[in-house]
Design a protein around this motif. Structure first.
Motif, PDB file in Angstrom:
ATOM      1  N   ILE A 162       0.841  -1.203   0.000  1.00 13.44           N
ATOM      2  CA  ILE A 162       0.000   0.000   0.000  1.00 13.44           C
ATOM      3  C   ILE A 162       0.875   1.251   0.000  1.00 13.44           C
ATOM      4  O   ILE A 162       0.633   2.206  -0.754  1.00 13.44           O
ATOM      5  N   ALA A 163       1.920   1.251   0.839  1.00 12.52           N
ATOM      6  CA  ALA A 163       2.817   2.408   0.942  1.00 12.52           C
ATOM      7  C   ALA A 163       3.554   2.660  -0.371  1.00 12.52           C
ATOM      8  O   ALA A 163       3.712   3.806  -0.806  1.00 12.52           O
ATOM      9  N   MET A 164       4.005   1.590  -1.024  1.00 10.54           N
ATOM     10  CA  MET A 164       4.747   1.720  -2.279  1.00 10.54           C
ATOM     11  C   MET A 164       3.872   2.326  -3.373  1.00 10.54           C
ATOM     12  O   MET A 164       4.264   3.294  -4.050  1.00 10.54           O
ATOM     13  N   LEU A 165       2.666   1.780  -3.548  1.00  2.30           N
ATOM     14  CA  LEU A 165       1.764   2.284  -4.580  1.00  2.30           C
ATOM     15  C   LEU A 165       1.330   3.727  -4.290  1.00  2.30           C
ATOM     16  O   LEU A 165       1.274   4.563  -5.198  1.00  2.30           O
ATOM     17  N   SER A 166       1.044   4.016  -3.028  1.00  3.63           N
ATOM     18  CA  SER A 166       0.622   5.371  -2.648  1.00  3.63           C
ATOM     19  C   SER A 166       1.737   6.380  -2.876  1.00  3.63           C
ATOM     20  O   SER A 166       1.490   7.494  -3.343  1.00  3.63           O
ATOM     21  N   LEU A 167       2.963   5.990  -2.554  1.00  3.01           N
ATOM     22  CA  LEU A 167       4.099   6.902  -2.698  1.00  3.01           C
ATOM     23  C   LEU A 167       4.378   7.213  -4.166  1.00  3.01           C
ATOM     24  O   LEU A 167       4.707   8.355  -4.514  1.00  3.01           O
ATOM     25  N   ILE A 168       4.232   6.228  -5.024  1.00  2.00           N
ATOM     26  CA  ILE A 168       4.436   6.444  -6.462  1.00  2.00           C
ATOM     27  C   ILE A 168       3.431   7.471  -6.987  1.00  2.00           C
ATOM     28  O   ILE A 168       3.804   8.427  -7.689  1.00  2.00           O
ATOM     29  N   ILE A 169       2.161   7.279  -6.640  1.00  2.69           N
ATOM     30  CA  ILE A 169       1.119   8.212  -7.083  1.00  2.69           C
ATOM     31  C   ILE A 169       1.347   9.593  -6.467  1.00  2.69           C
ATOM     32  O   ILE A 169       1.187  10.619  -7.147  1.00  2.69           O
ATOM     33  N   TYR A 170       1.732   9.633  -5.200  1.00  2.00           N
ATOM     34  CA  TYR A 170       1.983  10.887  -4.490  1.00  2.00           C
ATOM     35  C   TYR A 170       3.073  11.708  -5.191  1.00  2.00           C
ATOM     36  O   TYR A 170       2.912  12.912  -5.416  1.00  2.00           O
ATOM     37  N   PHE A 228      -3.244  20.425  -1.186  1.00  2.00           N
ATOM     38  CA  PHE A 228      -2.619  19.103  -1.215  1.00  2.00           C
ATOM     39  C   PHE A 228      -1.137  19.184  -0.852  1.00  2.00           C
ATOM     40  O   PHE A 228      -0.368  19.899  -1.468  1.00  2.00           O
ATOM     41  N   VAL A 229      -0.744  18.428   0.150  1.00  2.00           N
ATOM     42  CA  VAL A 229       0.659  18.292   0.520  1.00  2.00           C
ATOM     43  C   VAL A 229       0.893  16.979   1.255  1.00  2.00           C
ATOM     44  O   VAL A 229       1.971  16.418   1.216  1.00  2.00           O
ATOM     45  N   ARG A 230      -0.156  16.442   1.897  1.00  2.00           N
ATOM     46  CA  ARG A 230      -0.002  15.256   2.731  1.00  2.00           C
ATOM     47  C   ARG A 230      -0.381  13.981   1.975  1.00  2.00           C
ATOM     48  O   ARG A 230      -1.344  13.956   1.231  1.00  2.00           O
ATOM     49  N   ASN A 231       0.399  12.949   2.205  1.00  2.00           N
ATOM     50  CA  ASN A 231       0.127  11.641   1.642  1.00  2.00           C
ATOM     51  C   ASN A 231      -0.762  10.877   2.623  1.00  2.00           C
ATOM     52  O   ASN A 231      -0.326  10.499   3.706  1.00  2.00           O
ATOM     53  N   SER A 232      -2.012  10.666   2.245  1.00  2.00           N
ATOM     54  CA  SER A 232      -2.940   9.962   3.128  1.00  2.00           C
ATOM     55  C   SER A 232      -3.273   8.561   2.627  1.00  2.00           C
ATOM     56  O   SER A 232      -4.049   7.844   3.254  1.00  2.00           O
ATOM     57  N   SER A 233      -2.694   8.177   1.467  1.00  2.00           N
ATOM     58  CA  SER A 233      -2.927   6.859   0.891  1.00  2.00           C
ATOM     59  C   SER A 233      -4.432   6.602   0.760  1.00  2.00           C
ATOM     60  O   SER A 233      -5.163   7.465   0.302  1.00  2.00           O
ATOM     61  N   ILE A 234      -4.899   5.430   1.191  1.00  2.00           N
ATOM     62  CA  ILE A 234      -6.319   5.101   1.089  1.00  2.00           C
ATOM     63  C   ILE A 234      -7.080   5.474   2.357  1.00  2.00           C
ATOM     64  O   ILE A 234      -8.264   5.155   2.499  1.00  2.00           O
ATOM     65  N   PHE A 235      -6.394   6.169   3.274  1.00  2.00           N
ATOM     66  CA  PHE A 235      -6.990   6.516   4.559  1.00  2.00           C
ATOM     67  C   PHE A 235      -7.572   7.929   4.515  1.00  2.00           C
ATOM     68  O   PHE A 235      -7.232   8.731   3.644  1.00  2.00           O
ATOM     69  N   TRP A 236      -8.446   8.222   5.467  1.00  2.00           N
ATOM     70  CA  TRP A 236      -9.202   9.476   5.377  1.00  2.00           C
ATOM     71  C   TRP A 236      -8.351  10.710   5.648  1.00  2.00           C
ATOM     72  O   TRP A 236      -8.705  11.813   5.252  1.00  2.00           O
ATOM     73  N   GLU A 237      -7.193  10.532   6.288  1.00  2.00           N
ATOM     74  CA  GLU A 237      -6.259  11.657   6.461  1.00  2.00           C
ATOM     75  C   GLU A 237      -4.884  11.120   6.809  1.00  2.00           C
ATOM     76  O   GLU A 237      -4.727   9.956   7.207  1.00  2.00           O
ATOM     77  N   GLY A 238      -3.862  11.987   6.640  1.00  2.00           N
ATOM     78  CA  GLY A 238      -2.487  11.562   6.864  1.00  2.00           C
ATOM     79  C   GLY A 238      -2.220  11.071   8.275  1.00  2.00           C
ATOM     80  O   GLY A 238      -1.415  10.162   8.486  1.00  2.00           O
ATOM     81  N   PHE A 271       7.055  10.204   6.708  1.00  2.00           N
ATOM     82  CA  PHE A 271       7.371  11.632   6.624  1.00  2.00           C
ATOM     83  C   PHE A 271       6.457  12.359   5.645  1.00  2.00           C
ATOM     84  O   PHE A 271       6.149  13.533   5.843  1.00  2.00           O
ATOM     85  N   THR A 272       5.992  11.665   4.595  1.00  2.00           N
ATOM     86  CA  THR A 272       5.115  12.330   3.626  1.00  2.00           C
ATOM     87  C   THR A 272       3.700  12.540   4.162  1.00  2.00           C
ATOM     88  O   THR A 272       2.908  13.225   3.537  1.00  2.00           O
ATOM     89  N   THR A 273       3.374  11.942   5.312  1.00  2.00           N
ATOM     90  CA  THR A 273       2.062  12.201   5.921  1.00  2.00           C
ATOM     91  C   THR A 273       2.039  13.560   6.599  1.00  2.00           C
ATOM     92  O   THR A 273       0.966  14.077   6.908  1.00  2.00           O
ATOM     93  N   PHE A 274       3.211  14.140   6.858  1.00  2.00           N
ATOM     94  CA  PHE A 274       3.324  15.421   7.550  1.00  2.00           C
ATOM     95  C   PHE A 274       2.490  15.426   8.837  1.00  2.00           C
ATOM     96  O   PHE A 274       1.769  16.379   9.126  1.00  2.00           O
ATOM     97  N   SER A 275       2.623  14.338   9.579  1.00  2.00           N
ATOM     98  CA  SER A 275       1.887  14.184  10.839  1.00  2.00           C
ATOM     99  C   SER A 275       2.827  14.409  12.010  1.00  2.00           C
ATOM    100  O   SER A 275       3.900  13.798  12.082  1.00  2.00           O
ATOM    101  N   THR A 276       2.432  15.286  12.926  1.00  2.00           N
ATOM    102  CA  THR A 276       3.239  15.537  14.124  1.00  2.00           C
ATOM    103  C   THR A 276       3.451  14.249  14.901  1.00  2.00           C
ATOM    104  O   THR A 276       4.577  13.919  15.294  1.00  2.00           O
ATOM    105  N   THR A 277       2.378  13.518  15.115  1.00  2.00           N
ATOM    106  CA  THR A 277       2.465  12.251  15.847  1.00  2.00           C
ATOM    107  C   THR A 277       3.344  11.264  15.098  1.00  2.00           C
ATOM    108  O   THR A 277       4.141  10.539  15.713  1.00  2.00           O
ATOM    109  N   GLY A 278       3.224  11.238  13.773  1.00  2.00           N
ATOM    110  CA  GLY A 278       4.036  10.333  12.961  1.00  2.00           C
ATOM    111  C   GLY A 278       5.514  10.616  13.094  1.00  2.00           C
ATOM    112  O   GLY A 278       6.336   9.700  13.224  1.00  2.00           O
ATOM    113  N   PHE A 279       5.902  11.904  13.069  1.00  2.00           N
ATOM    114  CA  PHE A 279       7.291  12.297  13.222  1.00  2.00           C
ATOM    115  C   PHE A 279       7.840  11.812  14.557  1.00  2.00           C
ATOM    116  O   PHE A 279       8.913  11.214  14.645  1.00  2.00           O
TER     117      PHE A 279
END
Length: 321
Positions: free
Chosen positions: A109-117, A156-166, A200-208
């Motif tokens: 999922i991450a690989m496909l999402s990152l390519i599209i992103y 648009f700046v955040r990679n949220s993949s198939i989820f509702w937000e980053g 890192f592409t989710t630009f999420s404080t919690t993720g960082f």
């Protein structure tokens, strides 16, 4: 087994297309039923494991009665149903194998999402060729299949993949990275790198923050020599220094820890309010009806912020049940 794990992710409530409807759960139940029937799978029941699940369900039923919440019985039984569903997964798949399959699925999922992103970052005009979907109220999204973009596109700046937000996506990525490091350490560096970049592409404080904590604890927790640990800690300090010095880190993390920041203030007030409500009734919670009233009054009286609900599902469940 892969289908079971994928549907466990899809029915979590965080996947934009699937998680918010009951059909997803119904399909999940069907998949589990077929698996146990077709493969003649024997259930390996453990008394302690079953006891914990049953205790949780009984406590929920008692909480509903104590709080006179019969009007919300559908919500209580929905949670009980989810407990049964989640408790069934370890009976179908051994924990070690679940970790491996989950890590594999999230990597794909991450690989496909990152390519599209990356493609969209290079040419945002492509977005216009895709259709729109509506979810979670009046929120509109562009549907790029393995990447959804919340409108307006200009933000648009955040990679949220198939989820509702980053922010939701990063939680699944961090778990996948934790499983990857636990199972394979750093032997599959390309996977560790891809999952890390995706976080890192989710630009999420919690993720960082979770990413840094995960890498740090994994680096110093292994049975390495003192010299190796010193080198790893030094590398981590250097990495943290580089990240902290970037404008992105300052905007995504540092600026969030400010009570003038609306997002931070609401999260703090919401979590603190839930904890205060929980302290008043720690055993059975306050129930749905009382919670809705208490959270509005306490959040306004204590923090000057009007909240109609919670932004922290964990503390909300603690307070309610």
């Amino acid at each position: 087994e892969y289908l079971i794990v994928f549907w466990a992710i899809a029915s979590s409530g965080a996947v934009l297309f699937l998680g918010y409807n009951y059909e997803t759960l119904a399909i999940f139940v069907l998949i589990l039923a077929i698996y146990f029937t077709a493969f003649n799978h024997r259930l390996r029941l453990k008394t302690g494991y079953v006891g914990i699940a049953l205790l949780a369900m009984v406590m929920l039923l008692i909480a509903m009665l104590v709080n006179n919440d019969s009007a919300f019985q559908l919500k209580y039984f929905s949670i009980i149903f989810r407990i049964i569903l989640l408790a069934t997964i370890p009976l179908a798949i051994r924990p070690h194998k679940f970790l491996k399959i989950y890590s594999e699925i999230m990597y794909i999922i991450a690989m496909l999402s990152l390519i599209i992103y990356v493609i969209i970052l290079l040419n945002t005009g492509i977005i216009d060729a895709f259709g729109e979907i509506a979810a979670y109220g009046n929120r509109q999204y562009k549907n790029l299949y393995f990447l959804v973009i919340r409108l307006p596109v200009a933000n648009f700046v955040r990679n949220s993949s198939i989820f509702w937000e980053g922010g939701a996506y990063q939680a699944f990525l961090v778990i996948a990275l934790a499983f990857e490091l636990h199972l394979y350490r750093y032997s599959r560096k390309h996977r560790v790198l891809l999952l890390s970049v995706s976080i890192f592409t989710t630009f999420s404080t919690t993720g960082f923050i979770l990413f840094l904590l995960l890498i740090f604890t994994e680096s110093i927790g292994r049975h390495d020599s003192v010299r190796q640990k010193i080198m790893k800690v030094g590398t981590m300090i250097t990495l943290v220094a580089v990240i902290i010095s970037t404008v992105t880190f300052n905007r995504v993390v540092v600026e969030k820890f400010n009570l003038e920041n609306t997002s931070f203030a609401v999260r703090v007030a919401s979590t603190a309010t839930d904890i205060e409500i929980f302290k008043g009734s720690p055993l059975f919670g306050v129930g749905h009806k009382r919670y809705n009233n208490l959270v509005e009054v306490k959040s306004w009286n204590d923090y000057g912020i009007f909240l109609s609900g919670s932004v922290n599902s964990f503390t909300q469940y603690m307070a309610q049940y």
